[in-house]
Design an enzyme around this catalytic site. Sequence first.
Site, PDB file in Angstrom:
ATOM      1  CE1 TYR A 283      -6.111  11.513   6.709  1.00 26.78           C
ATOM      2  CE2 TYR A 283      -5.437  13.324   8.134  1.00 26.78           C
ATOM      3  CZ  TYR A 283      -5.311  12.012   7.716  1.00 26.78           C
ATOM      4  OH  TYR A 283      -4.370  11.196   8.310  1.00 26.78           O
TER       5      TYR A 283
ATOM      6  CE  LYS B 297      -7.008   9.385   9.428  1.00 29.13           C
ATOM      7  NZ  LYS B 297      -6.788   7.918   9.570  1.00 29.13           N
TER       8      LYS B 297
END
Length: 240
Positions: free
Chosen positions: A146, A150
């Site tokens: 993640y 990002k």
Amino acid sequence: MSEPQESARSVLVTGGNRGIGRAIAEAFLAQGDKVAVTTRNGGGPDGALDVRCDVTDPEQVEAAYAEVEAAHGPVEVLVANAGITKDTLLLRMSEDDWSSVIETNLTGSFRLAKRASKGMLRLKRGRIIFISSVVGLLGSGGQVNYAASKAGLVGMARSIARELGSRGITANVVAPGFVETDMTEALTDAQKDAIKAQVPLGRYASTDEVASVVTWLASDGAGYVTGAVIPVDGGLGMGH
């Protein structure tokens, strides 16, 4: 002098059925914009064009844009918000845990921006806004996939800002910290207290506080802001 902007713009928000995405869509609707949201299962806010789209499927992305353009005209503001998590420690992270998160959060955002830029280049204006996370800048144990996805949005946005800036198109990143959503509601009180202890403002953000930064980035007042990463994190990631 540039021509005055039409009051109702064509806005596309991905993942607009809940949480931050829904608040963003509602904020643009409140301004009188023509808003389309993509969802995988439906349930966008009242007044928005609800388009089914899985951003990991290029054909669905193309079909979604065709539907939005037919209803609202070329997308003038893209908010790439759709994202997933598959949290686990690095040594337990499977190939699918990695690739599915990258494919949705990073590659999906690439597809959306690429397709939006076609119409924006013809219009000679546009706003591309990526919803990242403080985790992409600070890192987070159990979120290697993640955080990488990002963080990747920052490099993408800044490259787009350089590439398309001369055509009146801006690209920016909003990096929320801990926000009151269904995802954070699942935490225990002890976990919530531990998180708040790290945040100088001592509380979570509301989804409306994130949405207000997004609508500002899309406004005339932010016309000279591009390639920026704007934290909405209560001071959690200060300096990152």
